[in-house]
Design an enzyme around this catalytic site. Structure first.
Site, mmCIF file in Angstrom:
data_model
loop_
_atom_site.group_PDB
_atom_site.id
_atom_site.type_symbol
_atom_site.label_atom_id
_atom_site.label_comp_id
_atom_site.label_asym_id
_atom_site.label_seq_id
_atom_site.Cartn_x
_atom_site.Cartn_y
_atom_site.Cartn_z
ATOM 1 N N LYS A 1 41.743 -42.309 72.186
ATOM 2 C CA LYS A 1 42.066 -42.483 70.771
ATOM 3 C C LYS A 1 41.948 -41.172 70.000
ATOM 4 O O LYS A 1 42.714 -40.928 69.062
ATOM 5 C CB LYS A 1 41.161 -43.547 70.145
ATOM 6 C CG LYS A 1 41.488 -44.961 70.592
ATOM 7 C CD LYS A 1 40.583 -45.982 69.925
ATOM 8 C CE LYS A 1 40.941 -47.400 70.394
ATOM 9 N NZ LYS A 1 40.078 -48.419 69.762
ATOM 10 N N ASP B 1 35.357 -46.365 68.932
ATOM 11 C CA ASP B 1 36.120 -45.373 68.181
ATOM 12 C C ASP B 1 35.343 -44.112 67.822
ATOM 13 O O ASP B 1 35.829 -43.283 67.069
ATOM 14 C CB ASP B 1 36.637 -46.007 66.873
ATOM 15 C CG ASP B 1 37.438 -47.269 67.132
ATOM 16 O OD1 ASP B 1 38.190 -47.285 68.114
ATOM 17 O OD2 ASP B 1 37.285 -48.231 66.367
ATOM 18 N N THR C 1 46.177 -48.992 69.126
ATOM 19 C CA THR C 1 45.668 -50.176 69.810
ATOM 20 C C THR C 1 45.827 -50.028 71.313
ATOM 21 O O THR C 1 46.690 -49.275 71.794
ATOM 22 C CB THR C 1 46.401 -51.445 69.336
ATOM 23 O OG1 THR C 1 45.896 -52.569 70.037
ATOM 24 C CG2 THR C 1 47.898 -51.348 69.568
ATOM 25 N N GLY C 2 45.003 -50.731 72.042
ATOM 26 C CA GLY C 2 45.152 -50.786 73.490
ATOM 27 C C GLY C 2 46.099 -51.886 73.924
ATOM 28 O O GLY C 2 46.408 -52.019 75.110
ATOM 29 N N ASP D 1 42.472 -48.477 63.614
ATOM 30 C CA ASP D 1 42.333 -49.168 64.884
ATOM 31 C C ASP D 1 42.674 -50.637 64.615
ATOM 32 O O ASP D 1 42.149 -51.229 63.677
ATOM 33 C CB ASP D 1 40.903 -49.036 65.401
ATOM 34 C CG ASP D 1 40.699 -49.818 66.683
ATOM 35 O OD1 ASP D 1 41.446 -49.575 67.633
ATOM 36 O OD2 ASP D 1 39.796 -50.675 66.714
ATOM 37 N N LYS D 2 43.557 -51.226 65.434
ATOM 38 C CA LYS D 2 44.075 -52.556 65.109
ATOM 39 C C LYS D 2 43.007 -53.643 65.167
ATOM 40 O O LYS D 2 42.728 -54.318 64.170
ATOM 41 C CB LYS D 2 45.222 -52.932 66.045
ATOM 42 C CG LYS D 2 45.797 -54.332 65.763
ATOM 43 C CD LYS D 2 46.848 -54.731 66.764
ATOM 44 C CE LYS D 2 46.240 -55.211 68.052
ATOM 45 N NZ LYS D 2 45.622 -56.563 67.955
ATOM 46 N N THR D 3 42.390 -53.788 66.331
ATOM 47 C CA THR D 3 41.497 -54.921 66.543
ATOM 48 C C THR D 3 40.205 -54.776 65.749
ATOM 49 O O THR D 3 39.518 -53.770 65.848
ATOM 50 C CB THR D 3 41.169 -55.065 68.039
ATOM 51 O OG1 THR D 3 42.382 -55.169 68.771
ATOM 52 C CG2 THR D 3 40.317 -56.301 68.278
ATOM 53 N N ASP E 1 36.191 -49.803 63.994
ATOM 54 C CA ASP E 1 35.048 -50.699 63.894
ATOM 55 C C ASP E 1 33.782 -50.066 64.455
ATOM 56 O O ASP E 1 32.734 -50.696 64.495
ATOM 57 C CB ASP E 1 35.333 -52.040 64.577
ATOM 58 C CG ASP E 1 35.644 -51.890 66.061
ATOM 59 O OD1 ASP E 1 35.442 -50.786 66.596
ATOM 60 O OD2 ASP E 1 36.091 -52.873 66.679
#
Length: 718
Positions: A583, A606, A551-552, A394-396, A602
């Site tokens: 996701k 998720d 990512t969103g 997950d990017k953020t 995080d």
């Protein structure tokens, strides 16, 4: 450009993704460690190493130590007065009652030293789970019965010294085993030791010394320089560098100030702070970590199931071989040898090493990983990690920090970039918006921001303020449209490039009497973690073929981050503009291609994806350890920890297989020798020698497991 407007909308309203994430994390952290019994860590520690090897449940290394030394002390006179031993070494002892030394002291050794084995054997019979303790109890019982029969003149065996030596060696083996597992369980004791015994509570301005157990939610405590934080809370006064290495595994102190969360057990290194307690006892993050460590050490995996089945099967094999051995040697006319050989088979076949092979690896791997900030919740997840061929990030908050930073400044002719930043920092100084905070932080790195007055928030558009008598405004495209202002061509071209890369673009305008004038622009982007690129390179070295990011964010943003991280086109993959609820569909899609997927998130939005993945890894959860959907929790926010999980998985599985192979191979070779198949060429094993070999095999397994301490789970900075 639309996304950049969203980034700026609600300026000063606090409705920004970074704030939402922080709030969700704070809400979730409030429950971290909930339901943990912090006080039973030490007790759990022993049992933890014995899932599938719980024949020792409730045993204490100190008990085995005491029994061993007393049994050994009694063994010496038994051995010294043995006729067989005297003949071997050519000496003679004779005194009144010498014939009673063996029976009397041997009985003490049998009942006192052998009692744990006898009790364990009865328990296994009652539980219908025959194993190691039943084999040991059978061996020493047969040896005792044969020795007693010899003393009564029924046999011609000098067996008391064999019995005493056998029990002493068994006690030594179990003492060392319990000691080794106790050391492995030291992670729990070390976690418990992080909490101070006392705290300094502030009541009506006065400081009073109280027990940590007496603290309650809402209390304010004083943490002096060098002192440990007694409970989870929030700093209400002061600022300090906190050593969080015991929680996150990261060695560098973390700067904390008013409003920041602090975790029980961490150390204020340079100055005093006041902390308002918001979690105590079982609800603290430390208690949550203790629970995870204990649960991991209690859990068993596929290798343990295999070892348990083999140990149960070995009982029947050993018992059958012992009966056959006794019958064959009796048929050959040697009743004495039939007893000796049967006892030796029972002793040497004890699945001692087999029983220790897996639990000690589990205990050690969990302890070693906890020190590195890797908390294993699910042993099956850890075992699967070695087979993962796709890692989905997950990017953020995982590959990026989830915080914007200024990545570009542009100025029109006649104005310098430093001046644009200084003025923008002054205008934004009183704003609480995350983008404003990023601009002010960038300004302070280069110098002091300008002093501004008459600050006003333009909701959804930007902010304005006066600097040195002139009016300035900072905002996004909506502000430009409202003021009917246009950027100069060169500035517009630069801003277009930033936007295409996914950056949020803010403009600095001078508001004079005639027409607003754009004099500069700033690009802000979610900061990529400096260690993320190294993490991806290390994953490739570990054999992970596909790196995936989800990512969103809009695709330009995602593609820009992927390019910065070194994603390989055609091999790696990016899922962009994905809603949190969708996701897990991305995980399912990767799995449908036959990939074994590890999902790294995080833990905020998720959870479904973490649960669906073959291995769910929650990252950045040093104070968020109660994420039930993840199989592994990384206490720090360093994505390189994922590589550490793979190394741990491969190393622990390798040690399990090595130990199982050694334990099984040892029995395949040793049982026929114990039965006397080589007696024809004069090679036989006595029960005492069999006990030595059995204990030696256990030591080999224990030492091999200890090598896990050498596995490097953390990465050096690139």
């Amino acid at each position: 450009m639309g996304e950049n407007e969203v980034d700026r909308s609600g300026h000063d309203s606090g409705h920004h993704s970074g704030v939402d994430v922080a709030e969700q994390q704070a809400t979730h952290r409030h429950h971290s460690g909930h339901g943990t019994d912090q006080g039973h860590g030490a007790h759990q520690g022993h049992d933890a190493g014995h899932q599938g090897h719980d024949k020792h449940a409730g045993h204490d290394p100190e008990m085995f130590r005491r029994k061993f030394w007393l049994s050994l002390a009694l063994t010496f006179p038994i051995v010294a007065t043995s006729k067989m031993v005297m003949e071997w070494f050519g000496y003679m002892l004779d005194f009144p009652g010498i014939g009673l030394v063996g029976p009397v002291l041997g009985s003490v050794v049998f009942f006192y030293g052998g009692w744990p084995f006898l009790v364990g054997g009865v328990r296994e019979v009652r539980d219908r789970a025959p194993g190691m303790m039943l084999l040991i109890s059978m061996a020493i019982t047969v040896a005792y019965a044969a020795s007693l029969a010899t003393s009564l003149g029924l046999f011609n065996l000098d067996f008391w010294w064999e019995l005493a030596a056998l029990v002493s060696i068994m006690l030594l083996g179990h003492w060392q085993e319990m000691k080794a597992i106790g050391q492995a369980q030291g992670a729990l004791a070390a976690l418990a030791a992080l909490l101070p015994d006392d705290a300094e509570r502030i009541v009506d301005g006065e400081v009073e010394q109280v027990s940590v157990a007496d603290l309650g939610v809402g209390d304010v405590v004083l943490v002096r320089s060098g002192g440990r934080v007694p409970a989870d809370g929030e700093i209400v006064d002061g600022a300090a560098e906190l050593d969080e290495s015991m929680i996150t595994g990261e060695s560098r102190p973390v700067s904390k100030q008013v409003g920041d969360r602090v975790v029980a057990g961490t150390v204020a290194t340079d100055s005093a702070i006041r902390v308002k307690v918001n979690a105590v006892g079982e609800d603290t993050a430390l208690a949550g970590i203790q629970r995870l460590v204990a649960e991991a050490q209690q859990s068993s995996g596929r290798a343990q199931v295999l070892a348990d089945r083999f140990a149960a099967m070995l009982f029947y094999v050993a018992a059958g071989v012992a009966v056959i051995t006794f019958a064959v040697w009796s048929a050959l006319g040697s009743v004495d040898q039939s007893v000796v050989r049967a006892v030796t088979v029972l002793v040497i076949a004890c699945p001692h090493a087999l029983g220790l092979a897996i639990p000690l690896v589990i205990a050690l791997s969990t302890a070693v990983s906890a020190k590195a900030g890797i908390l294993v919740k699910d042993r099956f997840a850890l075992e699967r990690m070695r087979t993962v061929d796709a890692v989905l990030f997950d990017k953020t908050g995982t590959l990026t920090k989830g915080q914007h930073v200024v990545t570009g400044v542009a100025a029109t002719s006649g104005t310098s970039e430093d001046e644009v930043l200084r003025l923008a920092g002054g205008v934004e100084a009183d704003s609480e918006h995350p983008l404003a905070r990023a601009i002010v932080a960038a300004t302070e790195q280069r110098g002091e921001p300008a002093r501004a007055a008459d600050f006003r928030s333009l909701t959804g558009r930007g902010v304005r303020a006066s600097v040195d008598g002139a009016e300035y405004a900072v905002g996004g495209p909506a502000l430009l449209r409202e003021l009917d202002a246009e950027s100069p061509d060169d500035l517009a071209e630069t801003a277009k490039g930033w936007s295409e890369r996914g950056a949020a673009v803010l403009h600095l305008l001078r508001l004079d009497e005639h027409a607003p004038e754009v004099i500069g622009a700033l690009a802000l982007e979610d900061e990529v973690r400096p260690e993320a690129k190294q993490a991806i390179a290390e994953l490739r070295e570990q054999g992970v073929n596909k790196i995936v990011m989800i990512t969103g964010d809009a695709r330009p943003v995602a593609e820009a981050v992927a390019a910065d991280l070194g994603f390989v086109p055609g091999q790696d993959e990016v899922f962009a503009e994905v809603l949190p609820a969708d996701k897990d569909r991305a995980v399912a899609e990767l799995q449908s291609r036959g990939l074994t997927v590890a999902m790294v998130g995080d833990g905020v939005n998720d959870a479904p994806a973490l649960a669906r993945a073959d291995v769910g890894i929650a990252i950045g959860a040093g104070t968020d350890v109660a994420i039930e959907s993840a199989g592994v929790v990384l206490a720090s926010s360093d994505p390189r920890g994922v590589t550490g999980v793979i190394r741990l998985s491969k190393a622990s599985y390798r040690k399990m297989i090595q130990n199982l192979a050694w334990a099984a191979g040892y029995n395949v070779v040793a049982i026929p020798l114990a039965a006397g198949v080589l007696a024809g060429i004069g090679f036989t094993l006595s029960p005492a020698v069999g006990a030595v070999l059995m204990s030696a095999s256990t030591i080999v397994v224990a030492l091999n497991a200890q090598l896990l301490r050498r596995v490097k789970l953390t990465s050096e900075a690139a």
